[in-house]
Write an enzyme that holds these catalytic residues in place. Sequence first.
Site, short mmCIF file in Angstrom:
data_model
loop_
_atom_site.label_atom_id
_atom_site.label_comp_id
_atom_site.label_asym_id
_atom_site.label_seq_id
_atom_site.Cartn_x
_atom_site.Cartn_y
_atom_site.Cartn_z
N ASP A 268 -28.46 -9.67 -23.53
CA ASP A 268 -28.77 -10.49 -22.36
C ASP A 268 -29.87 -11.46 -22.82
O ASP A 268 -31.02 -11.08 -22.97
CB ASP A 268 -29.28 -9.58 -21.23
CG ASP A 268 -29.89 -10.35 -20.07
OD1 ASP A 268 -29.73 -11.58 -20.03
OD2 ASP A 268 -30.52 -9.71 -19.20
N LYS B 147 -33.60 -21.42 -22.25
CA LYS B 147 -32.26 -21.30 -21.66
C LYS B 147 -32.01 -22.42 -20.65
O LYS B 147 -30.87 -22.76 -20.34
CB LYS B 147 -32.17 -19.93 -20.97
CG LYS B 147 -30.80 -19.52 -20.56
CD LYS B 147 -30.84 -18.08 -20.12
CE LYS B 147 -29.57 -17.63 -19.46
NZ LYS B 147 -29.68 -16.23 -19.03
N GLU C 268 -22.95 -13.32 -16.83
CA GLU C 268 -23.95 -12.30 -16.47
C GLU C 268 -23.53 -11.46 -15.25
O GLU C 268 -23.64 -10.23 -15.30
CB GLU C 268 -25.31 -12.97 -16.21
CG GLU C 268 -25.96 -13.39 -17.52
CD GLU C 268 -27.04 -14.43 -17.35
OE1 GLU C 268 -27.43 -14.72 -16.20
OE2 GLU C 268 -27.50 -14.97 -18.37
N ASP D 79 -29.31 -11.58 -8.40
CA ASP D 79 -30.08 -11.48 -9.65
C ASP D 79 -31.37 -12.29 -9.54
O ASP D 79 -31.34 -13.52 -9.61
CB ASP D 79 -29.18 -12.00 -10.80
CG ASP D 79 -29.87 -11.89 -12.16
OD1 ASP D 79 -31.06 -11.58 -12.22
OD2 ASP D 79 -29.18 -12.13 -13.17
#
Length: 558
Positions: free
Chosen positions: A8, A71, A172, A196
């Site tokens: 991850d 990211k 994800e 999330d």
Amino acid sequence: MSRIIGIDLGTTNSCVAVLDDKQHPETLSTADGERTVPSWVSWTASGQIAVGTRARRQAVTNPSATVYGVKRLIGRKVNAEDVSWFARLAPFRIVAAPNGDAWVRVHGQPISPQEVAAQILRRIKQVAEEALGEPVTRAVVTVPAYFDDAQRQATRDAGQIAGLDVIRILNEPTAAALAYGAHRVGEGRRLIAVFDLGGGTFDISIMSVENGIFEVLATGGDSALGGEDWDRRMLERIVDEVFDQYRVDLTGIPMAMSRLREACETAKKALSVETETMLQLPFLANDQHGAPINYERVITREQIEGLTKDLLDRLEAPCARALSDAGLKATDLEEVLLVGGMTRWPAVEQMVEKLFQKKPSKGANPDEVVALGAAQYAGILAGDSNDAALLDVTPHDIGIKVGDSQFAVVLPRNSMLPVRARRLFATTHENQKFVSIELYQGDSQDVLKNRKLGQVVLDDLTPGPPGSTRVELVITVDVESILSVTAREPKSGKEASVTIRPSGGLSQREIVEIINRRRAETSQVAPLPEMRSGGVRVTTREHSVHSLKPPTGDPEKK
Ligand code: AMP
């Protein structure tokens, strides 16, 4: 064959997991016992690189050379709206690469986000190798469901630079759903939400699960909202209090700010289980007379909840929007899964329960579930587990530009790979000689908000009045996300084709150069041979005519 790890690669923290001998996914810890690695990379003036907690610690004293949140940049253009937002906020420089991609500049050197992410992946690879006691070369890496092909490919490229063969990119929310075993419960089609909330971003995904097939129906969120905002609120309050009490501005004392930031996060974590905790910071700074400030204060959960109420409220609208995009009501969902460290905060869990009108499912370690799901998927790919038959899908609509800025979808998102779609178009001009077909990927009806993939030109068309000449467009996407496009005039049989490989912004040649540079820096081994350039092979002729319209026919899948 070595084991395949699940990674991850997070905005704030990264995590690695693997299937153990009993086929259970387990998180791998660093030698210091840390189960996640902060996604931070820092360069000292002498060129030394620190990754993870060490990098994060020196952020305050070395802000311009400590990069985080990479990211947010990977596979992105510098002028994208949220990249500009991040560039205004980040203490390090974000610059434009020659192709317009967002890069960082550290000590005067431009560095691609792929290289920064590779530093994190290299550290993750090392953590896995130390924990497993064997070399690791293959990985499944997760990305947000809304990442387009360029962002996905850039993530793969980061893996290659780090010496990892990224055998699959996984969404994800799909990884989280796998880890929760959402595919093993009940019969038929189940609708679930994956909520999330991490350190820097909030993602909500509405999914369906049926026969081991996970489909992302809608995604939403707030890329500027995460656990760090809660920490910042506490920090700002304490900075104000210290100023009121001692007339000392801590914001001008980097070491004090660094300690305070860490202490606030620790206190927040404690307050997710306790109702009050003690914040103790001896020798935080000196007061105006040079005497040490030994800061001490009891802090309660209620106080933090009061300071952060508006942050909690911001979770609401993206959830409502995602539900409405999926054409669903909260009560249509069977389950809501909690993902991300910040979902441990009780008020967040209560908010989720209120929004979705059901108790959410929570695992023991919500910040690890994505990596655990990636490890499970790695096991499926390796043939170690036949848990679910996950299928890859196209993450966004693929289509062409018609008129000035309309987007005509040929291949809808969530099409299972491999896939082929066909659509007929017609000319718009009298005796039109050619069509220049521009391919885009994205979900906006305004084509200019989507990402251009390439172009194909078909010329020597049969002359005739507007609309008389038909052009058939066939788009094929294989399991590697490689796109083949053929434009054909059925009447004459003339056709033109183009193959588009996903490009993350770096060519294969640039990637090999980076790997060789790194090899030369770390050891004196022979460079890799130059590899065939990837990138896009397209007809580059530019035509200004917007010369197609969709006359008839819907996307037709074979
Ligand atoms: P992630 O990006 O999923 O690793 O989540 C990181 C965020 O979760 C950070 O803001 C952490 O402070 C927060 N977090 C981790 N553990 C806890 C906890 N026990 N209580 C509250 N927040 C937490």
